[in-house]
Design an enzyme around this catalytic site. Sequence first.
Site, PDB file in Angstrom:
ATOM      1  N   CYS A 259       0.879  -0.940  -0.301  1.00  0.00           N
ATOM      2  CA  CYS A 259       0.088   0.414   0.271  1.00  0.00           C
ATOM      3  C   CYS A 259       0.981   1.039   0.103  1.00  0.00           C
ATOM      4  CB  CYS A 259      -1.124   0.597   1.332  1.00  0.00           C
ATOM      5  SG  CYS A 259      -0.333   0.093   2.469  1.00  0.00           S
ATOM      6  N   HIS A 307      -2.384   1.498   6.549  1.00  0.00           N
ATOM      7  CA  HIS A 307      -2.917   0.813   5.560  1.00  0.00           C
ATOM      8  C   HIS A 307      -2.857   2.467   4.881  1.00  0.00           C
ATOM      9  CE1 HIS A 307      -4.512  -0.797   2.142  1.00  0.00           C
ATOM     10  NE2 HIS A 307      -5.751  -0.101   1.900  1.00  0.00           N
ATOM     11  N   HIS A 319      -5.937   1.454  -4.177  1.00  0.00           N
ATOM     12  CA  HIS A 319      -4.848   1.796  -2.898  1.00  0.00           C
ATOM     13  C   HIS A 319      -4.636  -0.012  -3.489  1.00  0.00           C
ATOM     14  CE1 HIS A 319      -7.573  -1.220  -0.275  1.00  0.00           C
ATOM     15  NE2 HIS A 319      -8.204  -0.713  -2.082  1.00  0.00           N
TER      16      HIS A 319
END
Length: 343
Positions: A259, A307, A319
């Site tokens: 990510c 994240h 993402h």
Amino acid sequence: MASHRRSSQSGLTRSARTTVLSAAAATAAALAAAPAGAAPTAPADGPKARVDRLYAEAEKATEGFNAAAERSGVLRERVGVLQDEVARGQERINRMRGVLGSVAGAQYRSGGMDPALRLLLTSDPDGYLDRAAALDRMGEQQAGVLADLGREQRRLDQQRAEATRTLADLERSRAAVAAHKRTVERKLAEARTVLNSLTAKERQDVDGADRASRSGGREDLPPVAGGVSGRAAAAVAAARGAVGRPYVWGANGPDGFDCSGLMQWSYAQAGVGIPRTSQAQRGAGRHVSLAEARPGDLVTYRDDASHVAMYMGNGQVVHAPYPGAPVRYDPVGMMPVSAITRV
């Protein structure tokens, strides 16, 4: 007596009605408070919840791995610089010792007799005085070289001590990298075990929940909202171009991403350097509210910011989700938002 029974039943009916109305009100309030575009929730003890939890733990360990690996790279460079400085310092000291050896040899060759007596006995007084003056100058030079040698030796000792400490830090950082790597691999293996143990119906439920969270997948690349600056626009274009590439933990492109690696790579294509980890990316600029979010803003999730995604406008982010899921679009409210950062 009958009147009392009717009264009791009437009271129970009012109580039940109150309970029903309260529950309905609470449900309505909860729905109103839910963020727009949020993914539907799965049972907290269901297979998807267990897999999601393991992926979240693996992602947290991945960001720890990224931080430790980044620190190891910095430390390796510092160790190289220090080793070069130590080598140059030793060369300077060796040259100074050579000069001191030459001076000492000249003094030795001219020693052994009182200078006044040597002047009295010499057949070349002028030549002797010239040599004596040269020896005096060499003596002064020797004193200066000795002082310089002492300073260089102290500097060299400090550099060696720093190099030793930095090497120890590097070894600890390498150990942290290895520990995080083991944690990531263990969590991912546990997630695979859970997935492999599911029945066909449970796997269908997990896959169905995943497809629902993606709002149809967004493979059509929805348009990006306006109001994007030059470098943000370039980062957005890079992130859009990465859609479909695989999630690879610890990777920052161009063929695979985790990510935070996707965010770093996307902004690098715009000529902008941002930190490697999602936690550091959360603090890489000015925080704005979700209502103020513009394409290119970084959206970090969960309390620990483990994240990160890039806001694309229209309530969507791009993402790298988790292993087995390629870079894709998802609703901005797919999980609890920690911060929105404008780089």
